[in-house]
Design a protein around this motif. Structure first.
Motif, PDB file in Angstrom:
ATOM      1  N   ASP A 102       7.265   5.367 -11.055  1.00 53.95           N
ATOM      2  CA  ASP A 102       6.858   5.625 -12.433  1.00 53.95           C
ATOM      3  C   ASP A 102       5.855   4.552 -12.873  1.00 53.95           C
ATOM      4  O   ASP A 102       6.125   3.774 -13.788  1.00 53.95           O
ATOM      5  CB  ASP A 102       8.088   5.635 -13.339  1.00 53.95           C
ATOM      6  N   ILE A 103       4.725   4.519 -12.164  1.00 51.08           N
ATOM      7  CA  ILE A 103       3.655   3.578 -12.489  1.00 51.08           C
ATOM      8  C   ILE A 103       2.323   4.306 -12.445  1.00 51.08           C
ATOM      9  O   ILE A 103       2.241   5.430 -11.958  1.00 51.08           O
ATOM     10  CB  ILE A 103       3.625   2.357 -11.523  1.00 51.08           C
ATOM     11  N   ASP A 104       1.288   3.651 -12.913  1.00 50.32           N
ATOM     12  CA  ASP A 104      -0.053   4.221 -12.934  1.00 50.32           C
ATOM     13  C   ASP A 104      -0.473   4.622 -11.511  1.00 50.32           C
ATOM     14  O   ASP A 104      -0.199   3.901 -10.549  1.00 50.32           O
ATOM     15  CB  ASP A 104      -1.030   3.188 -13.509  1.00 50.32           C
ATOM     16  N   ASP A 105      -1.139   5.766 -11.383  1.00 45.86           N
ATOM     17  CA  ASP A 105      -1.562   6.276 -10.071  1.00 45.86           C
ATOM     18  C   ASP A 105      -2.419   5.270  -9.304  1.00 45.86           C
ATOM     19  O   ASP A 105      -2.353   5.204  -8.076  1.00 45.86           O
ATOM     20  CB  ASP A 105      -2.317   7.591 -10.228  1.00 45.86           C
ATOM     21  N   GLU A 106      -3.223   4.508  -9.990  1.00 44.30           N
ATOM     22  CA  GLU A 106      -4.075   3.509  -9.335  1.00 44.30           C
ATOM     23  C   GLU A 106      -3.230   2.494  -8.573  1.00 44.30           C
ATOM     24  O   GLU A 106      -3.511   2.165  -7.425  1.00 44.30           O
ATOM     25  CB  GLU A 106      -4.934   2.796 -10.380  1.00 44.30           C
ATOM     26  N   TYR A 107      -2.168   2.019  -9.210  1.00 46.21           N
ATOM     27  CA  TYR A 107      -1.307   1.029  -8.577  1.00 46.21           C
ATOM     28  C   TYR A 107      -0.417   1.649  -7.510  1.00 46.21           C
ATOM     29  O   TYR A 107      -0.144   1.029  -6.484  1.00 46.21           O
ATOM     30  CB  TYR A 107      -0.475   0.297  -9.631  1.00 46.21           C
ATOM     31  N   LEU A 108       0.008   2.872  -7.741  1.00 42.60           N
ATOM     32  CA  LEU A 108       0.794   3.577  -6.734  1.00 42.60           C
ATOM     33  C   LEU A 108      -0.018   3.746  -5.455  1.00 42.60           C
ATOM     34  O   LEU A 108       0.498   3.550  -4.353  1.00 42.60           O
ATOM     35  CB  LEU A 108       1.256   4.932  -7.274  1.00 42.60           C
ATOM     36  N   ALA A 109      -1.289   4.084  -5.589  1.00 44.30           N
ATOM     37  CA  ALA A 109      -2.157   4.247  -4.418  1.00 44.30           C
ATOM     38  C   ALA A 109      -2.303   2.929  -3.660  1.00 44.30           C
ATOM     39  O   ALA A 109      -2.295   2.907  -2.422  1.00 44.30           O
ATOM     40  CB  ALA A 109      -3.527   4.768  -4.844  1.00 44.30           C
ATOM     41  N   ILE A 110      -2.426   1.824  -4.376  1.00 44.83           N
ATOM     42  CA  ILE A 110      -2.536   0.509  -3.733  1.00 44.83           C
ATOM     43  C   ILE A 110      -1.265   0.207  -2.943  1.00 44.83           C
ATOM     44  O   ILE A 110      -1.321  -0.221  -1.785  1.00 44.83           O
ATOM     45  CB  ILE A 110      -2.806  -0.594  -4.782  1.00 44.83           C
TER      46      ILE A 110
END
Length: 92
Positions: free
Chosen positions: A7-15
């Motif tokens: 449950d975090i921003d997609d940008e950080y999930l991708a990282i």
């Protein structure tokens, strides 16, 4: 890491996902560098690491097995300790 989502921003999930995939690639590379053929040698990943390797690793050969119980290592050590204690008691 178990489900591949958070449950975090997609940008950080991708990282995070990219870093975990890089980690699994390094593990497979190290196994290969030790002389094991990743396509033929039976390999078993156990515990929490097995979950990561299965969900984020790029190898899906039939020779690679995953025991995903995160308590598997602890259970194995407990079993070995019991065997040892039984042997010690028999010789005492």
């Amino acid at each position: 890491m178990i489900q591949g989502t958070a449950d975090i921003d997609d940008e950080y999930l991708a990282i995070i996902q990219n870093e975990i995939e890089d980690y699994t690639n390094r593990i497979f590379r190290m196994i290969g560098e030790q002389g094991y053929n990743l396509k033929t040698i039976p390999i078993t990943f156990v515990g929490g690491g097995a979950v990561i390797m299965k969900n984020f690793g790029k190898f899906n050969q039939k020779n690679i097995k995953y025991i995903e119980d995160v308590k598997a290592n602890a259970k194995g050590y407990e079993h070995l300790a019991k065997l040892y204690l039984n042997r010690v008691r028999k010789t005492a």
